[in-house]
Design an enzyme around this catalytic site. Structure first.
Site, PDB file in Angstrom:
ATOM      1  NE  ARG A  26      -1.033   2.429   3.010  1.00 39.43           N
ATOM      2  CZ  ARG A  26      -0.480   3.521   3.532  1.00 39.43           C
ATOM      3  NH1 ARG A  26      -0.386   4.638   2.836  1.00 39.43           N
ATOM      4  NH2 ARG A  26       0.028   3.495   4.760  1.00 39.43           N
ATOM      5  CG  HIS A 221       8.575   7.853   6.116  1.00 33.02           C
ATOM      6  ND1 HIS A 221       7.822   8.624   5.268  1.00 33.02           N
ATOM      7  CD2 HIS A 221       7.823   6.766   6.379  1.00 33.02           C
ATOM      8  CE1 HIS A 221       6.666   8.030   5.028  1.00 33.02           C
ATOM      9  NE2 HIS A 221       6.638   6.909   5.698  1.00 33.02           N
ATOM     10  CB  CYS A 252       3.210  10.229   1.628  1.00 32.23           C
ATOM     11  SG  CYS A 252       1.527  10.879   1.617  1.00 32.23           S
ATOM     12  CG  ASN A 261       7.347   3.817   3.670  1.00 30.55           C
ATOM     13  OD1 ASN A 261       6.861   4.401   4.616  1.00 30.55           O
ATOM     14  ND2 ASN A 261       6.740   3.728   2.496  1.00 30.55           N
TER      15      ASN A 261
END
Ligand code: HMG
Ligand code: MG
Length: 319
Positions: A26, A221, A252, A261
């Site tokens: 995701r 992150h 993002c 990430n």
């Protein structure tokens, strides 16, 4: 000489076991410009599960125009081979997203809110207060349907537009979200500016405010190279759920500088070195990330994947 696993040396004051909340499918993919075929996404999720991950966030039921990469959420859920004992949560922003998810038989969802106004507007088209109003019936609806509800608390350590974020504000927004009935929260350093002392202090503030430690997960992150140090601080504070993304995929699209990430392989290397159980087969995970990197046409940014996949035979064996 290559070591395929770290030498295990335990350190005091750390948990015996950590739940890795895998977000690669995701959070990792939502940023990819080139649309990844649904079949590849399904295989990615299945391979992550086969590598031992037991919580694999699968997709988002957000507006498809906002995140075109995940517009195939229904199709992906339908074709996924689900393994018993594995959680496959999905992200939902609002009631429409929840209905879409419940219609597909999903019973584990994650909502998301920002501590800061600017990101709330950019990510949800709502002020923080309006976002809370939007989320409240989602939490109710999900709980009534028997679903667990995680909430991401974004921009908890700093904001690219607003700068420093006072800890009291994080505690306030997190408290209001948990009071809606969320079953767990993910304390999110969306732009990676947090440092270990900040993590220690914020987790302590949240616990002091009445949020049980076992309901707090962390989402770091690695933008400034702090992610693993921050994980260690969180573990020392008693946190046992850590988010990460296989191969270090993602970021993002709605926050400047939100790249990187924390890579699951780098996390697993640290945890296994500390003698902390994860249930993850690092070798299978590295092969999965090398395969996914091949699908995306660029090498993984994970240092552990680079170290292990670059060794003779590994790259070739990674089909
Ligand atoms: P909006 O434009 O305000 O939506 O967007 P609306 O409620 O006004 O509705 C407008 C239209 O969209 C309507 O259709 C709705 O039906 C439709 P129309 O009547 O005009 O034909 N619609 C939907 N369609 C499909 N699925 C839905 C949906 N909702 C409305 N769920 C909205 C508000 C929340 C929808 C939008 O802002 C959105 O989708 N945002 C998602 C952004 C996103 O996915 N961001 C990335 C995730 S957050 C993140 O990555 C951070 C995190 O990883 C942790 C961290 O590091 O911080 C979690
Ligand atoms: Mg993230």
């Amino acid at each position: 000489m290559v070591m395929y696993a770290p030498q295990e040396v335990r350190a005091d004051g750390l948990p015996d076991r950590v739940t890795i909340y895998e977000v690669g499918a995701r959070d990792g993919l939502q940023n990819e410009k080139q649309v990844v075929p649904t079949e590849v996404k399904a295989q990615f999720v299945e391979r992550l599960v086969a590598a031992g991950l037991r919580t694999v966030e699968t997709t988002s039921f957000v507006h498809p125009a906002w995140v075109p990469q995940l517009a195939d959420a229904e199709e992906l859920i339908d074709r996924l081979e689900r393994a018993p004992g594995v959680r496959y949560p999905v992200l939902v922003p609002n009631l429409k997203g929840l209905r879409r998810a419940l219609d597909r038989g999903v019973r584990d969802v994650a909502v998301f809110a920002s501590v800061t106004e600017t990101f709330s507007r950019r990510n949800l088209n709502r002020s923080v207060a309006e976002a809370l109003e939007m989320i409240a019936p989602v939490v109710d609806g999900a709980r009534s349907a028997g679903a667990g509800v995680r909430v991401y608390v974004s921009m908890a350590f700093g904001d690219p537009w607003e700068g420093e974020v006072p800890r009291e504000r994080v505690v306030d927004v997190a408290g209001r979200l948990m009071a809606l009935g969320c079953t767990e929260m993910s304390l999110s350093d969306t732009i990676g500016t947090g440092t270990p002392g900040h993590v220690t202090a914020l987790v302590a503030d949240l616990v002091d405010s009445g949020i049980p430690l076992e309901r707090i997960g962390v989402h770091f992150h690695d933008t400034y190279g702090q992610a693993l140090a921050n994980v260690l601080a969180a573990l020392q504070a008693g946190v046992t759920t850590v988010d990460s993304s296989a191969g270090g995929l993602g970021g993002c699209n709605f926050a400047e500088s939100a790249t990187g990430n924390l890579a699951t392989e780098d996390l697993v290397w640290q945890l296994h070195g500390l003698g902390i159980e994860t249930g993850v087969d690092l070798d299978a995970l590295v092969r999965t990330s090398v395969w996914m990197a091949g699908q995306l046409g660029r090498p993984s940014v994970s240092r552990t994947v680079q170290a292990l996949a670059g060794t003779a035979g590994r790259q070739r064996g990674a089909a």
